[in-house]
Write an enzyme that holds these catalytic residues in place. Sequence first.
Site, PDB file in Angstrom:
ATOM      1  N   GLU A 181      40.982 -14.615  27.337  1.00  0.00           N
ATOM      2  CA  GLU A 181      41.313 -13.328  26.983  1.00  0.00           C
ATOM      3  C   GLU A 181      42.368 -12.592  28.094  1.00  0.00           C
ATOM      4  OE1 GLU A 181      37.322 -11.587  27.626  1.00  0.00           O
ATOM      5  OE2 GLU A 181      36.450 -12.527  26.055  1.00  0.00           O
ATOM      6  N   PRO A 182      42.767 -11.606  28.009  1.00  0.00           N
ATOM      7  CA  PRO A 182      43.969 -10.990  28.662  1.00  0.00           C
ATOM      8  C   PRO A 182      43.761 -11.184  30.237  1.00  0.00           C
ATOM      9  CG  PRO A 182      43.580  -9.413  26.964  1.00  0.00           C
ATOM     10  CD  PRO A 182      42.210 -10.515  26.913  1.00  0.00           C
ATOM     11  N   THR A 222      46.071 -19.961  18.815  1.00  0.00           N
ATOM     12  CA  THR A 222      47.238 -20.945  18.056  1.00  0.00           C
ATOM     13  C   THR A 222      46.759 -20.634  16.471  1.00  0.00           C
ATOM     14  OG1 THR A 222      47.719 -22.342  19.848  1.00  0.00           O
ATOM     15  CG2 THR A 222      48.214 -23.083  17.538  1.00  0.00           C
ATOM     16  N   GLY A 269      73.891 -34.089  29.857  1.00  0.00           N
ATOM     17  CA  GLY A 269      74.776 -33.569  30.796  1.00  0.00           C
ATOM     18  C   GLY A 269      74.916 -31.800  30.126  1.00  0.00           C
ATOM     19  N   GLY A 270      76.126 -31.291  30.042  1.00  0.00           N
ATOM     20  CA  GLY A 270      76.536 -29.980  29.484  1.00  0.00           C
ATOM     21  C   GLY A 270      75.896 -29.986  27.923  1.00  0.00           C
ATOM     22  N   GLU A 282      45.188 -26.070  26.974  1.00  0.00           N
ATOM     23  CA  GLU A 282      43.855 -26.645  27.042  1.00  0.00           C
ATOM     24  C   GLU A 282      43.602 -26.893  28.754  1.00  0.00           C
ATOM     25  OE1 GLU A 282      42.432 -26.668  24.515  1.00  0.00           O
ATOM     26  OE2 GLU A 282      43.679 -26.962  22.831  1.00  0.00           O
TER      27      GLU A 282
END
Length: 401
Positions: free
Chosen positions: A131-132, A162, A355-356, A379
């Site tokens: 819940e919130p 979900t 890397g980049g 979960e």
Amino acid sequence: MARLAQTAGLTDVQQEILSTVRDFVDKEIIPVATELEHRDEYPQQIVDGLRELGLFGLMIPEEYGGLGESLLTYALCVEEIARGWMSVSGIINTHFIVAYMLKQHGTQEQKDHFLPRMAAGDIRGAFSMSEPGLGSDVSAIASKAVKDGDEYVLNGQKMWLTNGGTSSLVAVLVRSDEGHPEGTAPHKSMTTFLVEKEPGFGEVRPGLTIPGKIDKMGYKGVDTTELIMDGLRIPANRVLGGATGRGFYQMMDGVEVGRVNVAARGCGVAQRAFELGVRYAQQRHTFGKPIAQHQAIQFKLAEMATKVEAAHAMMVNAARKKDSGERNDLEAGMAKYLASEYCKEVVEDAFRIHGGYGFSKEYEIERLYREAPMLLIGEGTAEIQKMIIGRRLLEEYRFQG
């Protein structure tokens, strides 16, 4: 790659199922996953393919039209699917938690009504605890059911569903004080309701609203939603198992299956990250040779592969423990904790190897880097897993002094 994450003792049927799923992942998921994920597009064609393979009925007994396979088979399939795209594994995970709860705890009428259509994929499942104002603290649930004749009236707000939009059946855990006097332990006054609804967003049945998709950093494609109940009326025959007050135990049984699933997802994502890392390390050249020939990169690859292997072994152990009928909360907690942590580390190492280029959306590792963190909290957080593990160890190793 062929040597990693192998599982001993599988039957010919299990091996055939896994081979079919692996082939589907390689041909139908991996080539399109990153493009769909960047568009946050629901993978309908992939889901239809899984339905044709019979995966929505994988663990549902044959008498209800399913394949009647074990949790181990399911977990290994999830591992393969998550290797292709973690969001797709989430679509079937919540479905199977609900199917498992129905199989284990449902009345005969509930099993006969829901399981055949779930096995066919005509009904898609979702479940809701959070819940919130709470996440792992299930005892703080505020949503409530009040008896009114032959029905219950549900009110409250749930969070982090979900498949909240695409599902047509939601197992919802709420507080129900009927028959439970004031002062009853919170976990003894909770009930799971089987809520049928239309797929979609907005008011999906009188008193029930799915506001829309939550925009997330990763784990895209699959819809994650809130659920708002305002005078939602549910007949008494849709109480899971037919009696109130059992919801907490039913949900925790389902969550044990879910934790094995999350461990399997962590294994699958880590395997894919290793595959990407070891491949790139042999293609990228620095100082006149492939970076795979640099000792520093070889050390990374060695650590990554070891973590993939260890997480897989613990996940398999947890699944087999559950399949044997034994209590597996310790093993499931350990597997979920280790696999999610190792997944994060393996993905980050693969990211570093790139890397980049790893920072570019053109490379698949960028998607995995955003997906891995969800497993750290899904979960139950790592801290919750360690609490479960610690308490169970103290039960097993109680000092008699």
